[in-house]
Every structure is written in C-alpha cells, then in structure tokens.
Design an enzyme around this catalytic site. Structure first.
Site, mmCIF file in Angstrom:
data_model
loop_
_atom_site.group_PDB
_atom_site.id
_atom_site.type_symbol
_atom_site.label_atom_id
_atom_site.label_comp_id
_atom_site.label_asym_id
_atom_site.label_seq_id
_atom_site.Cartn_x
_atom_site.Cartn_y
_atom_site.Cartn_z
ATOM 1 N N CYS A 133 10.062 49.754 53.606
ATOM 2 C CA CYS A 133 8.856 50.176 52.910
ATOM 3 C C CYS A 133 8.931 49.879 51.415
ATOM 4 O O CYS A 133 9.191 48.754 51.011
ATOM 5 C CB CYS A 133 8.603 51.647 53.221
ATOM 6 S SG CYS A 133 6.895 52.180 53.054
ATOM 7 N N HIS A 134 8.724 50.882 50.577
ATOM 8 C CA HIS A 134 8.773 50.719 49.124
ATOM 9 C C HIS A 134 10.197 50.594 48.585
ATOM 10 O O HIS A 134 10.388 50.287 47.419
ATOM 11 C CB HIS A 134 8.092 51.906 48.431
ATOM 12 C CG HIS A 134 6.615 51.954 48.601
ATOM 13 N ND1 HIS A 134 6.019 52.414 49.763
ATOM 14 C CD2 HIS A 134 5.611 51.604 47.768
ATOM 15 C CE1 HIS A 134 4.706 52.349 49.629
ATOM 16 N NE2 HIS A 134 4.429 51.863 48.428
#
Length: 187
Positions: free
Chosen positions: A112-113
């Site tokens: 993800c991030h």
C-alpha cells in the site's frame, strides 16, 4: 505451522497511523512460518493502528529503529496506512534503515502506502513494483517500473496494492523471506 522461516528474525517498521491489518496479517503469516518478529518504530511505547480512517488497536514497540542494525534481521515488512509512511519518510533513521536494508539484498515486503518510505530512501529505481494508486506516481518519479498487479516480486522485493491483496502478499513474503538474501539486488 511451517518451519520455512525458523531461526529468522523479521523487522516490522511502523509508527502511528499504520493500516492495522497490513501489519497484523503479514506478522501472523511470518510467525506461523516460524519467524520471530520485532516491531521497530521512531518512538518508544505504543503506536496507533488504524482501520482505514478509524482508530484501531495500540501496539507495543519492541525497539527504536535508530538503535537497530540491519544485521539483527533477515527480512523487513513495511505496512501502509497514509500517516505511517508519510511520517517515517521524514525520519532520518527510518529512511537510512530502509536504504541500508534494501542495499543489503535482504528481502522486503511492502504494501500500500508503505512504498513511500522506499521512494524517500531512493531505492526503487529500476525495480518493478506496485502500490496504492496514489503512491504509484511517486514511485514512477523515483524511477520504479510500476504495475497494477495483486503482488509483484522483484529480486526479493515483494509489493502489493492494498488490504485486499493480503492473502497473496502474505504467501509471497513467506516464500521470499525463506529464500533469503538476493545478491543481485539493485541498489
């Protein structure tokens, strides 16, 4: 329980605002495969997990990243969540740890991030990766070959897009962490 990761120690680097399931599920997967995990952070005490935009549980930190060395670990997990990597990428010790870990050739799982911290460490150039859609431009700008796939592996670097990818991500990090160091890692 598998023993694929017996005698291996996996660092998990996070701070307040991490996406809880992106830490707990990979942690569970590597521990079920026999690994020991240590939660590293940029602050002592506990850090706050999130369920997207709502507070989750608090997790006890095992040590400060500033006091850790990559020699203590066989692999690294970088969970996402928006605030977590955004804060980590501003911390010199966290960025140096990720940079040194990547250059060592030891395997890394990032979801993800979480890739923001890797972009800040300048270690994604020439690497094939995926991430949350809003992070992909940052990865491209940092020189990564970005694709939109459930799980991507590039010489020990395992990346995924979001919590929906966790089953594939967890399976792949156990495989890559069992393989160990990748000598031909791009630095």
């Amino acid at each position: 329980m598998s023993n694929a990761l017996r005698n291996k120690t996996v660092a998990i680097l996070a701070t307040d605002g991490f996406e809880q399931v992106e830490l707990t599920e990979p942690k569970k997967a590597v521990e079920q495969a026999g690994a020991t995990t240590r939660l590293l952070s940029i602050k002592d005490g506990e850090i706050q997990g999130m369920h997207h935009d709502k507070p989750g549980d608090r997790f006890k930190v095992d040590g400060l990243v500033a006091d850790a060395t990559i020699d203590e670990f066989d692999a690294l997990i970088l969970p996402g969540g928006v605030a977590n990597p955004d804060t980590l990428r501003l911390d010199e010790a966290a960025v140096a740890f990720v940079r040194d870990f990547t250059r060592s050739g030891k395997p890394i799982g990032v979801i993800c991030h979480g890739a923001w911290t890797m972009a800040e460490a300048d270690v994604v150039r020439g690497r094939r990766m995926t991430a949350w859609p809003s992070v992909r431009t940052d990865l491209r700008n940092a020189g990564a070959d970005v694709v939109d796939e459930e799980v991507v592996t590039d010489k020990g670097l395992v990346s995924s897009r979001n919590p929906d990818d966790l089953p594939a991500f967890c399976k792949k990090i156990v495989e890559e962490f069992a393989e160990g160091r990748h000598e031909d890692r791009v630095s």
